[in-house]
Every structure is written in structure tokens, then in C-alpha cells.
Design an enzyme around this catalytic site. Structure first.
Site, mmCIF file in Angstrom:
data_model
loop_
_atom_site.group_PDB
_atom_site.id
_atom_site.type_symbol
_atom_site.label_atom_id
_atom_site.label_comp_id
_atom_site.label_asym_id
_atom_site.label_seq_id
_atom_site.Cartn_x
_atom_site.Cartn_y
_atom_site.Cartn_z
ATOM 1 N N TYR A 37 -15.699 -0.048 6.491
ATOM 2 C CA TYR A 37 -14.338 0.318 6.901
ATOM 3 C C TYR A 37 -14.148 0.060 8.389
ATOM 4 C CZ TYR A 37 -10.095 3.193 7.326
ATOM 5 O OH TYR A 37 -8.818 3.638 7.571
ATOM 6 N N ILE B 104 0.459 7.414 3.692
ATOM 7 C CA ILE B 104 1.363 6.938 4.742
ATOM 8 C C ILE B 104 2.368 5.938 4.178
ATOM 9 C CG2 ILE B 104 1.493 5.689 6.932
ATOM 10 C CD1 ILE B 104 -1.442 6.658 7.419
ATOM 11 N N GLY C 108 0.842 -1.187 0.000
ATOM 12 C CA GLY C 108 0.000 0.000 0.000
ATOM 13 C C GLY C 108 0.876 1.235 0.000
ATOM 14 N N ALA C 109 1.887 1.236 -0.875
ATOM 15 C CA ALA C 109 2.957 2.241 -0.810
ATOM 16 C C ALA C 109 2.865 3.329 -1.868
ATOM 17 C CB ALA C 109 4.316 1.548 -0.922
#
Length: 352
Positions: free
Chosen positions: A157, A20, A15-16
Site C-alpha cells: 500500500y 470517501i 471507487g464510489a
């Protein structure tokens, strides 16, 4: 449990491409770690690797959808193929749908769970065999304060983030029972100024926003790098997150009341956005749009004091000890005063 210094680590960041994860990858690389970055967005990964190499960092990228275990496994396998081992796994991938529950389709709900919860489990499944072979390592899973306290309009979520906490608590106990020195950390950020709110699906008629205050992504990246060297169970990022956690533990009803007052309107901006606008729920947004670290809410971002305290245990536990001592002294003084008052009253009765 002793973890390697960051400059000796091989780190996978899942998730880069933005937010973040992107900031975390850059900071690991600047400190000398070898990084393997992954996301669905090829343009985002290409620009990230280019940035890492521009300052002499060492990194490779792997395109992957975390809802597919085979693709997640390929991230860990590629890290070992390229660098010979895997020391730290950082998992951040997430998506969402902002809408009342009865307007969310079964497919949308399932997809959010598949990415946010099942994807996290797939990450641990892929990384664990390699970490066990090394004899130590760190699993760092970035969840959310919604894992402790759900927000309205974010049912899938919030459900996924609660699930992460339950999954990690179980896994951590199993590893401790087996005597395997692998640190398992749940990082729970408060509202962070990332492009997340640009990317997710909205059915509230406007571009969504998090409930302020905001914190900058670098605050979470700092926490991730800290726990990559210092085994930590949970790390709540942001003063507001710690306050929310404290209030919810004391009185869920009080938290309900607060969120009824601010939790709905605070998630609305004045920018019109239809539910047909591009989003990243099922596919990455084309052309690498929003593949950057920060979102649109710089003006709402504030610093956080308690994060520094959490990263300095002597200060933290010293403050707790002083607080307990003050409480004990106060209790003793009050108790002594009450005892003296009672004795005085009895003496007065005797002398009458």
C-alpha cells in the site's frame, strides 16, 4: 486556470461504492453536478444511485475493476455518451494487505499495485483525452499520507501511494509544458474512518485499524469538492497528516522512532479476524457488505483545523506572512542586541 463551478460539472468518481468516494459522489450530486459513479460492487452502486436520485440528483453507474484499462476507459466513455462531456475525474479505488512484508505473496503485492497505482494511471489515461477536448478540467487523485511516509505492515500500500506522487508530479509538468489548463491534484488523507479496514486482507490475526487519530470521510470529500473548483497541487487532509509530513521532512529518523513506538500495536484491534475472512483484494465482498460511508471508529474521530485554513488562502498566506515577519523582527532584534553587546564590549576595552 479557471475550473467550472460544481453545478456545471460532469464528474466521474471511481471507487464510489463506500467510504470517501460514496460521500464525495453524494456531495457533488447535492451541489448540482452530474455524476458517474464506478466501483466493482454492484449492490453498492445501486444503493448509491438510489440515494442520489432520492434527493433529485442526476447520476449513473458503471461497474469496473480499475486494474483493467478497458473497464476504466468505459467509465469515461459512458460519461461522455450520457452527458456529452467530462469535466472532473476523481480517482479513489484502493485495496490493501496488512501483514509483514515476508508474509505477503507476489500475487498479493502485485494486485495492490495494480489497483492502487496502475489503476490511478489508467484513470488519467482514460480521462485526459476528454478533458483536453473540453479545453480544461481537473484530475483529482486520492492518495494517502503513506505517499509521504510509509507505515509498517503496509509495504504494498505504501509503495503504491509513493508511486502515485511520482506519477502525478511527472504528468503535471507535462501538462504545464504543453500549456494545457488541466489541474492535477494529489489529495493525501491522514487516517480516515471508512470501511477500508473492514474490507482489506489481514494476516496479523486481528481486524486491522489505522494509526489514530481518525478523521471522518466528509473532511476528505470537502477537500475534493474544493480542489474541483480551485486548482491545487497537493492537499493534505487532517492536522495529523500535516504534522507527520512536517516531522518526516525535518527528521526521517525521528519519524522512524515514533512509528517504532506506536506504528505496530496501533494497527491492531482486539477483534479476532483470520486471513481467510472475506476481503476485497481480488473480488468485491459479496452482498454489498460495508458499502457505506463510515467505518467502525467514530469514537476515535476528531476535527481538523488546518483544512479550513488551506481552503482559505488569504488566511493561510496571511498567517505565513505574519510568521515570517515575526521571525524577521526576532532575528533583527537578536542581531541588534548582539551588535550592541559587542560594541559595548569594545568600548569598555578602549576606556580601560
Amino acid at each position: 486556470m479557471q475550473l467550472k463551478p460544481i453545478n456545471q460539472q460532469v464528474v466521474a468518481i471511481v471507487g464510489a461504492s463506500s467510504g470517501i468516494g460514496r460521500e464525495t459522489a453524494i456531495r457533488f450530486a447535492k451541489k448540482g453536478a452530474k455524476v458517474v459513479v464506478s466501483a466493482r460492487s454492484q449492490p453498492g452502486l445501486e444503493s448509491l444511485i438510489s440515494e442520489i436520485k432520492s434527493f433529485g440528483g442526476d447520476g449513473i453507474s458503471v461497474i469496473a475493476d480499475v486494474a483493467d484499462f478497458g473497464q476504466v476507459k468505459a467509465i469515461a466513455d459512458r460519461a461522455v455518451e450520457q452527458y456529452g462531456r467530462l469535466d472532473t475525474w476523481v480517482h479513489l479505488s484502493a485495496t490493501g494487505v496488512i501483514a509483514p512484508f515476508d508474509e505477503i505473496t507476489p500475487e498479493e503485492f502485485k494486485r495492490v499495485i495494480d489497483v492502487n497505482l496502475t489503476g490511478q494511471a489508467y484513470g488519467a489515461m482514460a480521462a485526459l483525452p476528454h478533458l483536453k477536448r473540453e479545453g480544461r478540467g481537473a484530475l483529482i487523485h486520492v492518495s494517502s499520507m503513506e505517499g509521504r511516509r510509509s507505515l509498517p505492515l503496509q509495504s504494498p500500500y505504501s509503495a503504491s501511494k509513493h508511486g502515485i506522487e511520482g506519477f502525478l508530479d511527472s504528468l503535471r509538468l507535462e501538462l504545464i509544458h504543453e500549456g494545457i489548463p488541466i489541474s492535477v491534484t494529489n489529495v493525501l488523507p491522514a487516517t480516515i474512518n471508512t470501511p477500508y479496514y473492514n474490507k482489506i486482507r489481514t494476516k496479523i490475526g486481528v481486524k486491522p485499524t489505522g494509526v489514530p487519530p481518525y478523521y471522518q470521510p466528509g473532511l476528505v470529500a470537502d477537500a475534493i469538492l474544493y480542489v474541483a473548483e480551485n486548482p491545487t497541487r497537493d492537499f493534505i487532509v487532517g492536522d495529523a497528516g500535516k504534522i507527520l509530513d512536517f516531522l518526516h521532512r525535518i527528521s526521517p529518523q525521528l519519524t522512524d522512532t515514533i512509528l517504532l513506538l506506536i506504528g505496530f500495536q496501533a494497527q491492531h484491534t482486539n477483534e479476532i479476524k483470520s486471513e481467510d475472512a472475506p476481503d476485497n483484494v481480488f473480488e468485491p465482498i459479496p452482498n454489498g457488505n460495508y458499502d457505506k460511508v463510515r467505518g467502525d471508529f467514530d469514537r476515535l474521530a476528531i476535527p481538523s483545523v488546518t483544512d479550513w485554513i488551506d481552503k482559505n488562502p488569504p488566511v493561510k498566506y496571511g498567517a505565513i506572512a505574519l510568521g515570517l515577519a515575526a521571525l524577521a523582527i526576532g532575528t533583527t532584534v537578536l542581531g541588534g542586541a548582539a551588535l550592541l553587546s559587542a560594541m559595548a564590549a569594545e568600548t569598555s576595552k578602549i576606556t580601560k
